[in-house]
Design an enzyme around this catalytic site. Structure first.
Site, PDB file in Angstrom:
ATOM      1  N   TRP A   1       1.421   3.217  -9.184  1.00  9.99           N
ATOM      2  CA  TRP A   1       0.066   2.899  -8.247  1.00  9.99           C
ATOM      3  C   TRP A   1       0.138   3.875  -7.375  1.00  9.99           C
ATOM      4  O   TRP A   1       0.922   3.900  -6.545  1.00  9.99           O
ATOM      5  CB  TRP A   1       0.292   1.549  -7.716  1.00  9.99           C
TER       6      TRP A   1
ATOM      7  N   HIS B   1     -25.933 -12.620  16.170  1.00  8.35           N
ATOM      8  CA  HIS B   1     -25.503 -11.398  17.144  1.00  8.35           C
ATOM      9  C   HIS B   1     -25.283 -10.275  16.073  1.00  8.35           C
ATOM     10  O   HIS B   1     -24.628  -9.338  16.516  1.00  8.35           O
ATOM     11  CB  HIS B   1     -23.910 -11.722  17.598  1.00  8.35           C
TER      12      HIS B   1
ATOM     13  N   GLU C   1     -12.261 -15.948   2.646  1.00  9.31           N
ATOM     14  CA  GLU C   1     -11.642 -15.838   1.248  1.00  9.31           C
ATOM     15  C   GLU C   1     -12.718 -15.663   0.104  1.00  9.31           C
ATOM     16  O   GLU C   1     -12.357 -15.065  -0.900  1.00  9.31           O
ATOM     17  CB  GLU C   1     -10.723 -17.195   0.995  1.00  9.31           C
TER      18      GLU C   1
ATOM     19  N   GLU D   1     -12.940  -8.394  -4.382  1.00  4.25           N
ATOM     20  CA  GLU D   1     -11.976  -7.808  -5.325  1.00  4.25           C
ATOM     21  C   GLU D   1     -12.199  -7.517  -6.659  1.00  4.25           C
ATOM     22  O   GLU D   1     -11.745  -6.716  -7.213  1.00  4.25           O
ATOM     23  CB  GLU D   1     -10.954  -8.985  -5.077  1.00  4.25           C
TER      24      GLU D   1
ATOM     25  N   CYS E   1       3.373  -0.285  -8.168  1.00  2.00           N
ATOM     26  CA  CYS E   1       4.558   0.329  -8.963  1.00  2.00           C
ATOM     27  C   CYS E   1       5.547  -0.670  -9.569  1.00  2.00           C
ATOM     28  O   CYS E   1       6.004  -1.513  -9.105  1.00  2.00           O
ATOM     29  CB  CYS E   1       5.265   1.395  -8.345  1.00  2.00           C
TER      30      CYS E   1
ATOM     31  N   LYS F   1      -0.894  -6.470  -7.196  1.00  3.33           N
ATOM     32  CA  LYS F   1      -0.573  -7.914  -7.112  1.00  3.33           C
ATOM     33  C   LYS F   1       0.544  -8.116  -5.824  1.00  3.33           C
ATOM     34  O   LYS F   1       0.357  -8.972  -5.062  1.00  3.33           O
ATOM     35  CB  LYS F   1      -0.281  -8.345  -8.395  1.00  3.33           C
TER      36      LYS F   1
ATOM     37  N   ARG G   1       0.761  -6.533 -11.993  1.00  2.59           N
ATOM     38  CA  ARG G   1       0.948  -5.982 -10.444  1.00  2.59           C
ATOM     39  C   ARG G   1      -0.294  -5.070 -10.060  1.00  2.59           C
ATOM     40  O   ARG G   1      -0.408  -4.747  -8.899  1.00  2.59           O
ATOM     41  CB  ARG G   1       2.422  -5.277 -10.384  1.00  2.59           C
TER      42      ARG G   1
ATOM     43  N   LYS H   1     -12.581 -12.634  -2.659  1.00  7.36           N
ATOM     44  CA  LYS H   1     -12.621 -12.907  -4.021  1.00  7.36           C
ATOM     45  C   LYS H   1     -13.742 -12.065  -4.709  1.00  7.36           C
ATOM     46  O   LYS H   1     -13.571 -11.422  -5.483  1.00  7.36           O
ATOM     47  CB  LYS H   1     -12.614 -14.213  -4.502  1.00  7.36           C
TER      48      LYS H   1
ATOM     49  N   ASN I   1       9.790   3.291  -6.765  1.00  7.80           N
ATOM     50  CA  ASN I   1       8.611   2.423  -5.867  1.00  7.80           C
ATOM     51  C   ASN I   1       8.981   2.739  -4.530  1.00  7.80           C
ATOM     52  O   ASN I   1      10.126   2.677  -4.189  1.00  7.80           O
ATOM     53  CB  ASN I   1       8.819   0.909  -6.416  1.00  7.80           C
ATOM     54  N   GLY I   2       7.817   2.562  -3.828  1.00 10.42           N
ATOM     55  CA  GLY I   2       7.988   2.531  -2.609  1.00 10.42           C
ATOM     56  C   GLY I   2       7.556   4.309  -1.851  1.00 10.42           C
ATOM     57  O   GLY I   2       6.521   4.842  -2.805  1.00 10.42           O
TER      58      GLY I   2
END
Ligand code: G6P
Length: 610
Positions: free
Chosen positions: A74, A506, A483, A490, A2, A605, A27, A487, A98-99
């Site tokens: 968001w 395994h 990573e 995402e 947000c 973000k 964001r 990527k 926000n929050g």
């Protein structure tokens, strides 16, 4: 996540608010809204989707007014919809928030009992109704907000306006960052100074528990105890660092991948000299604290967590002390045992990630030697609350998928490894010289890797119709594989997993078939022969392999195995160099699939809620 923008000015503010929102788009969000006070009446417009859709609705009408608030949402409580988008309104009051208000259900019950009805599924609506409720008895918006916040549990940064008090904006902070932008005869608020760049470079950061009453010519602030207080006004250079345009690139992510060979030397500047690490670049107390340090605890989220995993290998190998790495959202909710003489390290691009910040706060009473933040945003909460700080100088990172922030974090962590090793006499001067010269050559190697772009585009085509992918590495390349998988998932929405190659047998071998591309990260190092055996295990089961290998490893394209040949680099920097082609792979797969590369669906973000 947000975003908040607000303004009190003589001029009409709607275009300033929209511009602010578009600067916060990076964001991540799913809906947007704006409310201004127009001649004593509240005018509100909300839309689902991008800020440009909100702007086009606003531009269909005239939205005059010098007092206003705006928001990108968001979704946390309630689906993305117009009804759930902010600003939320009750009577004469509007809020952007926000929050998360954790006790919203309890407050809602009370307000329903008082005759209030609710139109959204959000926790935020409770906030505005609660303030409206207290406004029945309090003299003004500020007093009503002050009374209401006493009941709130959770995290919030929020801005309120009241049609009965045009020219005033009340701002609160607890757990979600907010900043006041100081103008000339006009003032602004935002959740991130970037939103206010076109109107001011002078900022006042609210501290935890602060409440501010902002008008055109006055800013009054009360601390968490209710005492009137002053907060420093700073001139921020940071907001002008990092060009917020894409330049010749198609996406911010592409630009940020290419910028790595420039921002890494920036991060090194003044931190190494004449083949030596400079421990003081971690702060005045660094040498004293590093000498005492016998263990390191690293806490972070997302990509920053992967940087921590790589640092663990470096610290244990070069310094010979133990390093533990934990996901912040786990760390903060479990009972931990703190070994004596442990240094607490947070890694965060934004410096505002709620879980990492909470872990840092928790660490203060747990008996650590001290705290070090590796962070990219100088004025962030994590920086302000840490004892030692090492700023990565990646510049503003806009793409939600972190690239240059990650590699500069790795550079910072390598300098940390070298510096603590040096202070503790665990690294001799020859090793130090070799490490420093390797670090200094990173940009050159990255430029070589970037030349492989066309080859990576070609293999990207193979991924477009795949639903899954498996990334393999060994040793320090395990977190690099993690990573790479992150990527890809995402931004291309392909399910991707990473595994330590030795673990194949395994479990994951059962998944191998021609539909599951297997990406192997294979620099020349001591584990290469072991990795060759793992590659054979995949080939023997009809798997399709993409091997990112050093050019002197002797791998050759064969049947279902494609080789992406990369420079042979010193071991210590190989995680940094071998990350770059994986970033390019994810980027190109996403481009071919046509996803929203810079703002992938559902992601943010800066994750300022837990
Ligand atoms: C979000 C971002 C990631 C980032 C993570 C941690 O998930 O999309 O790119 O790695 O948060 O953020 P931080 O700012 O603490 O590094």
């Amino acid at each position: 996540m947000c975003g908040i923008v607000g303004a009190v000015a003589q001029r009409d503010v709607s275009q300033i608010l929209l511009e602010g929102l578009s600067r916060l788009e990076y964001r991540g969000y799913d809906s947007a809204g704006i409310a201004v006070i127009d001649n004593g009446k509240l005018r509100r417009i909300r839309t689902v989707g991008k800020v440009r859709e909100l702007a086009s609705e606003v531009n269909k009408t005239v939205l005059p007014g010098g007092t206003g608030i705006a928001h990108t949402r968001w979704a946390t409580h309630g689906v993305p919809s117009v009804a759930n988008a902010h600003p939320h309104v009750s009577g004469d009051i509007a809020v952007v928030h926000n929050g998360i208000i954790e006790n919203y259900a309890e407050i809602k019950d009370k307000l329903v009992g008082e005759g209030f009805s609710f139109e959204s599924d959000t926790d935020t609506e409770v906030l505005v109704k609660l303030v409206d409720y207290y406004l029945r008895t309090e003299k003004d918006l500020l007093s009503a907000v002050k009374t209401a916040v006493r009941e709130l549990k959770g995290a919030y940064g929020a801005a309120f306006i009241n049609t009965k008090e045009p020219g005033h904006l009340v701002l609160i902070r607890s757990g979600s960052p907010v900043v006041i932008g100081v103008g000339l005869g006009e003032n602004f608020v935002a959740s991130d100074p970037l939103a206010l760049m076109p109107v001011t470079h002078r900022f006042i950061y609210l501290e935890e528990g602060d409440i501010a009453d902002i008008s055109r010519f006055d800013i009054s602030i009360w601390d968490s105890q209710g005492n009137k207080t002053e907060r420093t006004t700073i001139n921020s250079d940071y907001v002008s660092v990092g060009d917020a345009s894409k330049g010749k690139y198609h996406h911010f992510m592409e630009k940020e991948i290419y910028e790595q060979s420039v921002v890494i030397p920036d991060t090194l500047e003044g931190r190494v000299n004449n083949g030596c690490f400079l421990p003081d670049s971690f702060g005045a107390r660094a040498t004293e604290l590093f000498k005492k340090t016998e263990h390191v605890k690293i806490v972070a989220c997302g990509t920053s967590f992967h940087a921590g995993m790589i640092a663990k290998s470096w610290i244990e190998e070069y310094v010979g002390i133990t390093a533990d790495v934990e996901i912040a959202s786990e760390y903060r909710y479990r009972k931990t045992v703190v070994q004596p003489d442990t240094l607490f390290i947070t890694i965060s691009q934004s410096g505002e990630t709620a879980d990492t910040l909470a872990a840092l706060r928790l660490s203060k009473n747990q008996g650590y030697l001290g705290s070090l933040a590796i962070c990219n945003v100088p004025e962030s909460s994590i920086v302000r609350e840490s004892e030692m700080v090492f700023l990565t100088r990646a510049g503003r990172e806009i793409g939600v998928a972190s690239t240059k922030a990650f590699t500069t974090q790795l550079v910072a962590l390598l300098l940390f490894t070298g510096s603590i090793g040096k202070v503790k006499n665990r690294i001799d001067s020859e090793t130090e010289r070799v490490m420093v010269s390797s670090v200094e050559r990173i940009p050159e190697y990255i430029n070589e890797v970037l030349k492989q772009d066309n080859g990576i585009v070609k293999i990207s085509l193979d991924f477009v119709n795949k639903r899954n992918a498996l990334f393999l590495g060994r040793g320090v390349m395990c977190p690099v594989a993690m990573e790479g998988a992150l990527k890809l998932k995402e931004i291309s929405y392909i399910h991707a997993e990473s595994y330590a190659a030795g673990e194949l047998k395994h479990g994951p071998l059962a998944l191998i078939d021609s539909e599951m591309p297997v990406i192997v990260i294979a620099p020349r190092n001591d584990l290469l022969e072991k990795l060759r055996s793992n590659i054979q295990e995949v080939r023997a089961r009809g798997g399709v392999l993409y091997v990112f290998a050093s050019d002197n490893c002797g791998f050759q394209d064969a049947g279902n195995m494609k080789i992406i040949s990369l420079p042979t680099v010193p071991d210590v920097i190989s995680p940094i160099i071998y990350t770059v082609p994986l970033q390019l792979l994810a980027y190109h797969v996403a481009i071919i699939k046509g996803t929203d590369v810079d703002q992938p669906r559902n992601l943010a973000k800066s994750v300022t809620v837990e």
